[in-house]
Design an enzyme around this catalytic site. Structure first.
Site, mmCIF file in Angstrom:
data_model
loop_
_atom_site.group_PDB
_atom_site.id
_atom_site.type_symbol
_atom_site.label_atom_id
_atom_site.label_comp_id
_atom_site.label_asym_id
_atom_site.label_seq_id
_atom_site.Cartn_x
_atom_site.Cartn_y
_atom_site.Cartn_z
ATOM 1 N N VAL A 1 9.867 -57.932 4.505
ATOM 2 C CA VAL A 1 8.620 -57.177 4.463
ATOM 3 C C VAL A 1 7.411 -58.098 4.623
ATOM 4 O O VAL A 1 6.415 -57.738 5.271
ATOM 5 C CB VAL A 1 8.560 -56.316 3.179
ATOM 6 C CG1 VAL A 1 8.261 -57.140 1.948
ATOM 7 C CG2 VAL A 1 7.581 -55.169 3.332
ATOM 8 N N ALA B 1 -0.052 -54.067 6.806
ATOM 9 C CA ALA B 1 0.828 -53.831 5.660
ATOM 10 C C ALA B 1 2.183 -53.357 6.158
ATOM 11 O O ALA B 1 2.298 -52.791 7.255
ATOM 12 C CB ALA B 1 0.221 -52.794 4.724
ATOM 13 N N ASP B 2 3.189 -53.573 5.341
ATOM 14 C CA ASP B 2 4.516 -53.041 5.637
ATOM 15 C C ASP B 2 5.196 -52.708 4.316
ATOM 16 O O ASP B 2 5.063 -53.438 3.335
ATOM 17 C CB ASP B 2 5.362 -54.045 6.423
ATOM 18 C CG ASP B 2 6.604 -53.384 6.992
ATOM 19 O OD1 ASP B 2 6.467 -52.532 7.888
ATOM 20 O OD2 ASP B 2 7.714 -53.701 6.525
ATOM 21 N N THR B 3 5.907 -51.594 4.306
ATOM 22 C CA THR B 3 6.598 -51.131 3.102
ATOM 23 C C THR B 3 8.063 -50.918 3.409
ATOM 24 O O THR B 3 8.417 -50.374 4.463
ATOM 25 C CB THR B 3 5.982 -49.807 2.601
ATOM 26 O OG1 THR B 3 4.603 -50.014 2.299
ATOM 27 C CG2 THR B 3 6.695 -49.314 1.349
ATOM 28 N N ALA C 1 4.161 -55.450 1.442
ATOM 29 C CA ALA C 1 3.454 -56.699 1.731
ATOM 30 C C ALA C 1 2.192 -56.361 2.505
ATOM 31 O O ALA C 1 2.203 -55.493 3.378
ATOM 32 C CB ALA C 1 4.329 -57.642 2.543
#
Length: 203
Positions: free
Chosen positions: A55, A83-85, A120
């Site tokens: 992430v 962002a990344d989830t 992140a």
């Protein structure tokens, strides 16, 4: 005097709403969507990659990729936030469902159990790239087949990591959370404000 602006490299309406919530001025910067996504911002998992490393890598790649595209598109240079989830279920990365059947399988796996939600965030300004990682724990209650069928038929799970959104109908499935609610939604506001201040943006 107008507040300084940034770019948000994300298609997520939830992330846009959260940035608006804390008064950040931004423009949206979009990448090509799958299956035509560019290789430098692809979300493919590398062999043996740990969920935390995955992430962070993807969020940083999106921030760097966004910055590169400012020059390509002749846009005003400003810091790029991305962002990344993802979901970590017993060390396995659970991303977005590929179809309704996959969404149902994912929800059955999450039912009655705890999992980690990793979000992140990263920021790039041409000089550096920095990131933060928000880690939360979510415990689902038991779900019946009918609960899952109704939820999947709503269409809500289809663009969400782990096939659910805590801010939507799936909020009724969640028995307990530990960590950041906004991180589970997709943009941890505490960490975002910290990162923005490090780049000289008031938050």
């Amino acid at each position: 005097m107008l507040p300084p602006r940034i770019y948000l490299a994300s298609r997520s309406p939830r992330r846009r709403e959260l940035l608006h919530q804390i008064g950040i001025a931004f423009d949206t910067l979009l990448f090509r969507a799958p299956p035509r996504e560019d290789a430098d911002v692809a979300e493919d998992v590398l062999p043996g990659e740990h969920p935390d490393a995955y992430v962070v890598r993807v969020a940083r790649a999106k921030a760097q990729g966004g910055w590169s595209r400012l020059a390509w598109r002749n846009l005003v240079p400003r810091p790029v936030l991305s962002a990344d989830t993802t979901i970590d279920l017993d060390g396995e990365i659970i991303g977005k469902p590929v179809d309704e059947a996959d969404a149902a399988v994912i929800l059955r796996r999450l039912a009655g159990r705890s999992h980690r939600v990793l979000t992140a965030i990263a920021m790039a300004d041409g000089q550096r790239v920095d990131h933060r990682l928000s880690v939360s724990e979510v415990r689902f209650g038991e779900l019946s087949d009918e609960d899952i069928r109704r939820y999947v038929s709503s269409g809500e799970p289809m663009d969400k990591a782990g096939a659910y959104g805590i801010q939507g109908r799936a909020g009724a499935f969640i028995a307990e959370i530990r960590g950041s609610y906004t991180g589970i939604v997709g943009l941890p506001l505490h960490e975002t404000a910290q990162l923005l201040r490090e780049f000289g943006y008031p938050a």
